[in-house]
Enzyme design. Sequence first.
Site, PDB file in Angstrom:
ATOM      1  N   HIS A  81       0.764  -1.247   0.000  1.00 34.59           N
ATOM      2  CA  HIS A  81       0.000   0.000   0.000  1.00 34.59           C
ATOM      3  C   HIS A  81       0.797   1.300   0.000  1.00 34.59           C
ATOM      4  O   HIS A  81       0.191   2.353  -0.190  1.00 34.59           O
ATOM      5  CB  HIS A  81      -0.947   0.012   1.208  1.00 34.59           C
ATOM      6  N   LYS A 112      -4.892  -9.664  -7.755  1.00 32.67           N
ATOM      7  CA  LYS A 112      -5.634  -9.062  -6.663  1.00 32.67           C
ATOM      8  C   LYS A 112      -6.692  -8.142  -7.270  1.00 32.67           C
ATOM      9  O   LYS A 112      -6.401  -7.344  -8.158  1.00 32.67           O
ATOM     10  CB  LYS A 112      -4.707  -8.287  -5.727  1.00 32.67           C
ATOM     11  N   HIS A 185      -2.898  -2.964   7.952  1.00 31.86           N
ATOM     12  CA  HIS A 185      -3.980  -3.282   7.011  1.00 31.86           C
ATOM     13  C   HIS A 185      -4.631  -1.999   6.530  1.00 31.86           C
ATOM     14  O   HIS A 185      -4.911  -1.105   7.333  1.00 31.86           O
ATOM     15  CB  HIS A 185      -5.018  -4.175   7.699  1.00 31.86           C
TER      16      HIS A 185
END
Length: 200
Positions: A81, A112, A185
């Site tokens: 990310h 993904k 996350h």
Amino acid sequence: MVLTRVSRTDLIYEFVLTQECGFTILPEARDLGVTCVDPVTDLAMALKGALPALLLPLVLLVTGLALARGESRYEKFLRQHVDASDPSPPDTRRYCNLLMRRRDLATAHKCKHLNTFIHSSADQIEPVCGDGGEPAGGDLRLSEGPFPLTVCELQGGSDPPNCDYSGSSSTSRIVIACVDGEPVHFETQVESQAGEGDEL
């Protein structure tokens, strides 16, 4: 007659190709419990006795140790990310197709479906886990300020290894999960409210 060598650890088994069973096993290999292998069907060499049962726990132990030395949840978050290199890529489609592959999110075996890249450094994102964020339920934190983002989305009909992505850029607040003060996350983005600045 064809001579084939198969190496296994420090031992080398030599086999002579015959018409009966595919291989004639030399006496040295027969003493070790090697059985006949058919080279046409690519069956693996089989060992008799307790040796396979003893090898299984060893293989599982080595595999477990290798996985334990893999990336941490924090490192995985950074890989998936964080991209501080380009705060606003001019061609988001090209950017997504390139970065999804570079970051191992689009491979020969998987694509993904959706991924968000935050165009800020880890040092700028980590404060969201503390004073730079507010609780958002459980281990989730909502950033106080907006971040530049690129969202990469898999295009319909796109399958591995030909993963094809579209991309869109925005500046939004982010919701991330934190463990021990580190982001682990990416949950979602929240559109910035009117009047909020675009700078961090």
